[in-house]
Motif scaffolding. Structure first.
Motif, mmCIF file in Angstrom:
data_model
loop_
_atom_site.group_PDB
_atom_site.id
_atom_site.type_symbol
_atom_site.label_atom_id
_atom_site.label_comp_id
_atom_site.label_asym_id
_atom_site.label_seq_id
_atom_site.Cartn_x
_atom_site.Cartn_y
_atom_site.Cartn_z
ATOM 1 N N VAL A 229 13.402 60.522 75.833
ATOM 2 C CA VAL A 229 12.513 61.384 74.618
ATOM 3 C C VAL A 229 13.230 60.358 73.431
ATOM 4 C CG1 VAL A 229 12.911 63.171 73.345
ATOM 5 C CG2 VAL A 229 12.301 63.365 75.634
ATOM 6 N N ASP A 230 14.352 60.038 73.616
ATOM 7 C CA ASP A 230 15.154 59.590 72.194
ATOM 8 C C ASP A 230 14.366 58.015 71.858
ATOM 9 O OD1 ASP A 230 16.882 61.550 71.427
ATOM 10 O OD2 ASP A 230 18.547 60.017 71.445
ATOM 11 N N LYS A 231 14.106 57.548 73.120
ATOM 12 C CA LYS A 231 13.538 56.202 72.768
ATOM 13 C C LYS A 231 12.100 56.282 72.233
ATOM 14 C CE LYS A 231 16.173 53.409 76.038
ATOM 15 N NZ LYS A 231 16.366 53.006 77.457
ATOM 16 N N VAL A 232 11.312 57.071 72.779
ATOM 17 C CA VAL A 232 10.025 57.473 72.361
ATOM 18 C C VAL A 232 9.993 58.029 70.888
ATOM 19 C CG1 VAL A 232 7.952 58.717 72.635
ATOM 20 C CG2 VAL A 232 8.934 57.920 74.393
ATOM 21 N N LEU A 233 10.933 58.620 70.545
ATOM 22 C CA LEU A 233 11.106 59.197 68.955
ATOM 23 C C LEU A 233 11.461 58.118 68.103
ATOM 24 C CD1 LEU A 233 13.146 62.749 69.099
ATOM 25 C CD2 LEU A 233 10.706 62.335 68.731
ATOM 26 N N GLU A 234 12.141 57.141 68.675
ATOM 27 C CA GLU A 234 12.728 55.977 68.186
ATOM 28 C C GLU A 234 11.405 55.004 67.627
ATOM 29 O OE1 GLU A 234 15.739 55.948 67.329
ATOM 30 O OE2 GLU A 234 15.573 54.285 65.952
ATOM 31 N N MET A 235 10.629 54.862 68.667
ATOM 32 C CA MET A 235 9.407 54.197 68.752
ATOM 33 C C MET A 235 8.383 54.625 67.782
ATOM 34 S SD MET A 235 7.457 53.116 72.398
ATOM 35 C CE MET A 235 5.861 52.466 72.247
ATOM 36 N N GLU A 236 8.257 55.854 67.766
ATOM 37 C CA GLU A 236 7.437 56.742 67.030
ATOM 38 C C GLU A 236 7.722 56.451 65.498
ATOM 39 O OE1 GLU A 236 6.824 60.994 67.454
ATOM 40 O OE2 GLU A 236 7.392 61.032 65.664
ATOM 41 N N MET A 237 9.161 56.757 65.272
ATOM 42 C CA MET A 237 9.693 56.480 63.861
ATOM 43 C C MET A 237 9.208 54.972 63.240
ATOM 44 S SD MET A 237 10.498 58.470 61.913
ATOM 45 C CE MET A 237 11.409 59.842 62.171
ATOM 46 N N VAL A 238 9.434 54.013 64.034
ATOM 47 C CA VAL A 238 9.077 52.616 63.818
ATOM 48 C C VAL A 238 7.525 52.375 63.588
ATOM 49 C CG1 VAL A 238 9.071 50.378 64.726
ATOM 50 C CG2 VAL A 238 10.811 51.599 64.852
ATOM 51 N N ILE A 239 6.757 53.194 64.525
ATOM 52 C CA ILE A 239 5.259 52.944 64.505
ATOM 53 C C ILE A 239 4.744 53.655 63.046
ATOM 54 C CG2 ILE A 239 3.109 53.676 65.226
ATOM 55 C CD1 ILE A 239 4.541 53.115 67.947
ATOM 56 N N LEU A 240 5.439 54.765 62.884
ATOM 57 C CA LEU A 240 5.157 55.416 61.395
ATOM 58 C C LEU A 240 5.247 54.561 60.370
ATOM 59 C CD1 LEU A 240 6.017 59.334 61.853
ATOM 60 C CD2 LEU A 240 4.005 58.097 62.745
ATOM 61 N N GLY A 241 6.577 53.920 60.489
ATOM 62 C CA GLY A 241 6.776 53.176 59.224
ATOM 63 C C GLY A 241 5.801 51.981 59.141
ATOM 64 N N MET A 242 5.495 51.515 60.303
ATOM 65 C CA MET A 242 4.519 50.218 60.280
ATOM 66 C C MET A 242 3.304 50.488 59.802
ATOM 67 S SD MET A 242 5.740 48.272 63.831
ATOM 68 C CE MET A 242 4.933 47.019 63.501
ATOM 69 N N MET A 243 2.737 51.835 60.080
ATOM 70 C CA MET A 243 1.547 52.365 59.607
ATOM 71 C C MET A 243 1.613 52.367 58.000
ATOM 72 S SD MET A 243 -0.375 54.748 62.286
ATOM 73 C CE MET A 243 0.718 56.313 61.863
ATOM 74 N N THR A 244 2.749 52.863 57.586
ATOM 75 C CA THR A 244 3.043 53.184 56.124
ATOM 76 C C THR A 244 2.765 51.923 55.340
ATOM 77 O OG1 THR A 244 4.327 54.957 56.574
ATOM 78 C CG2 THR A 244 4.271 54.123 54.416
ATOM 79 N N ILE A 245 3.486 50.811 55.943
ATOM 80 C CA ILE A 245 3.592 49.624 55.064
ATOM 81 C C ILE A 245 2.683 48.489 55.331
ATOM 82 C CG2 ILE A 245 5.996 49.895 54.576
ATOM 83 C CD1 ILE A 245 6.676 47.729 56.664
#
Lengths: 221, 369
Positions: A202-218
């Protein structure tokens, strides 16, 4: 009649977002052809459910699309195409449709409809959740899956390996530890339909999600 | 500052009978057009009549400190949302709000336009700085450095939505520790106030367990900074306030947050804005849990992507000064930070040698030649 969940994002409380998910879809090619013909009735975002990591992932892209549309900075013609576009890490609309939109062979799909944006001359632009459910129930040949109150079920059909590839996260040797083989294995577990691949990393997926959200933003900057 | 004063004046003139919703609404309309300077000349004559009211506030919170009152109008979609101000810096305002779902607490960092800059230049600077910050954060996150994640943003309008870190700043940890050690020493021996003595005294006093935790915290600070530098990022403003210790329970699903999800009453906002954020968490919690969380580095507003030893050394130097400012007793603690930092990545030793030079001349390189 398909089960539709309607979400309201904080800060945009007056814009409902209808989300509906299907599995065992048999007429993806038809749906896609309608999209390509720009049939105004099919003004939906049809997404490949395998490419949606989580509810946050989907809602974040929806927010960005809605925001771009409402601040008149959309890069695409409709808010629905904007949603597909926003999901992709690179500013390439065709590529975005190829990766996140449905293909002729898709069997799972997530349909997203912004309930209050469509500009139609006949005044049929505003759609309620019921309208959306009725329409989708008619046109989509497949089994409707409830996405859950918080949208927690949208991740049911996800393919972590494919998602990681598009966003270039989880490459081997990366400290996130989402090694490619690892991701594929988990994806297969997910495809079994019980989603117990989620419990451990779960932690890894959350980590992945956070990076992906950041990438979509920038992206596109 | 000027703008704030004018807005405050606008508040007073527009609603002398202290109608609270008016207080919140009126200045917003004025502030929205503050660069046009619409009607201030008309309003100023009425100001003297109001002055006594300012001088003798009816209640202790009647005149909020200017820095904490919502002075700026946020861009859409936040314009009509009531947000809690967390802090304000020179460049940005930091709010607490929710995003994507009503139960996800996030931090909104907004860089308001600076009225003294040319609008085009202002836009470009804001965009460049915001993007630099977001890029660095995403990079850190990708490489596994613990930083708040970027959840959303609009770099044209100058706002960024960041993950909310539930925890305390290292500065607060240190302050509390210094305070407690100080108390113990006072009880034990009123004459020997020497800093080194305090440390020894604290150890003798049987607070070794706690002490151990603090040293451990320092080690984690050292490795966190080392990791940051290793991936080629320099923070630019590394202070103890920018190092947070995350509370242990970090799963966002199980933890119900006390933050108000929807709209708040105007008085609640003012109350929250006035109360110092650092004072908000209850001090009754045991120190142990506070000290044992992850170190999360925040505020990358001045961060740069560089691998120059000079920049890294300056980062450490700034942190050292921040430690020294807490208390002289914190000096040995910082030595521990450096020790761990020195072992954290290849090239760290070189940085430590450079730090010696920086100590001699200060943060800025001499421009004399």
């Amino acid at each position: 009649m398909a089960a539709v969940r309607t979400f309201f994002l904080p800060h945009y409380p007056t814009y409902p977002i209808h989300i509906c998910m299907f599995q065992d879809v048999s007429n993806a090619a038809y749906l896609r052809s309608q999209l390509l013909e720009a049939n105004p009735d099919f003004d939906y975002a049809f997404l490949d459910a395998a490419m949606i990591l989580s509810a946050s992932h989907l809602l974040s892209a929806s927010f960005l699309a809605l925001h771009a549309h409402l601040t008149h900075r959309s890069k695409t013609r409709t808010p629905h195409s904007e949603l597909v576009f926003r999901l992709h890490p690179n500013p390439n609309i065709g590529e975005a449709y190829k990766r996140f939109g449905i293909s002729d062979s898709s069997s799972t799909l997530i349909a997203v409809k912004f309930g209050k944006l469509s500009k139609r001359e006949d005044g049929k632009g505003d759609m309620s959740g019921e309208d959306v459910g009725k329409f989708l129930g008619e046109v989509v040949q497949g089994k409707c899956v409830d996405v859950g109150e918080q949208g927690e079920e949208v991740e049911r059909f996800r393919d972590l390996g494919r998602i990681g590839k598009v966003y270039k996260v989880g490459a081997p040797g990366n400290k996130n530890g989402n090694g490619n083989g690892n991701g594929k294995k988990r994806a297969r577990e997910d495809a079994d339909g019980e989603g117990d691949g989620d419990t451990e990393p779960v932690d890894k997926v959350l980590e992945m999600e956070m990076v992906i959200l950041g990438m979509m933003t920038i992206k596109g900057s | 500052m000027n703008v704030g004063l004018e807005v405050a004046c606008g508040q007073q003139t527009n609603s002398p009978e202290k109608d609270v919703p008016e207080l919140i609404d009126k200045p917003s309309k004025i502030a929205r057009h503050h660069h046009i300077f619409p009607t201030y000349t008309l309003e100023f004559p009425t100001l003297p009549a109001i002055m006594p009211e300012i001088a003798s506030p009816p209640s202790p919170i009647a005149v909020p400190p200017q820095s904490s009152s919502p002075l700026h109008i946020l861009p859409p979609p936040f314009t009509d949302s009531n947000l809690t101000v967390l802090t304000q810096g020179a460049e940005a305002l930091v709010y607490l709000t929710t995003f994507l779902t009503p139960s996800t607490p996030v931090v909104l960092k907004y860089r308001p336009p600076k009225p003294y800059r040319h609008p085009i230049l202002d836009k470009r600077l804001t965009k460049a700085r915001l993007l630099a910050e977001a890029r660095v954060l995403v990079k850190c996150r990708k490489e596994g450095v613990k930083v708040p994640g970027v959840i959303g943003g609009d770099y044209e309008n100058g706002w960024l939505v960041l993950e909310y870190i539930d925890g305390v700043t290292t500065r607060k940890c240190l302050d509390e520790w210094v305070h407690r050690v100080g108390m113990k020493v006072v009880q034990q021996d009123r004459e020997r106030g020497n800093a080194e003595r305090k440390l020894e005294a604290a150890a003798e006093n049987g607070v070794q367990g706690e002490e151990q935790e603090l040293w451990d915290l320092m080690r984690r600070v050292g490795s966190a900074v080392g990791k940051l530098h290793e991936i080629g990022v320099c923070h630019g403003d590394l202070t103890t306030s920018n190092l947070m210790v995350r509370k242990k329970a970090r799963s966002r699903t199980e933890e119900p947050h006390p933050w108000p999800a929807g709209r708040q009453t105007a008085s609640a906002i003012r109350e929250a804005a006035i109360t110092d954020v650092d004072a908000a968490p209850s001090p009754a919690e045991p120190m142990e849990s506070e000290l044992s969380g992850d170190i999360v580095i925040i505020d990358f507003g001045l961060a740069t992507q560089t691998i120059a030893d000079e920049d890294r050394a300056v980062d450490l130097y700034v942190l050292e000064r921040a430690f020294a400012a807490t208390h002289p007793a914190a000096e040995p603690l910082f030595r521990e930070v450096l020790k761990v930092y020195g072992d954290s990545f290849k090239g760290a030793k070189v940085v430590l040698r450079r730090l010696e030079d920086v100590r001699l001349r200060g943060r800025k390189r001499s421009m004399l030649g």
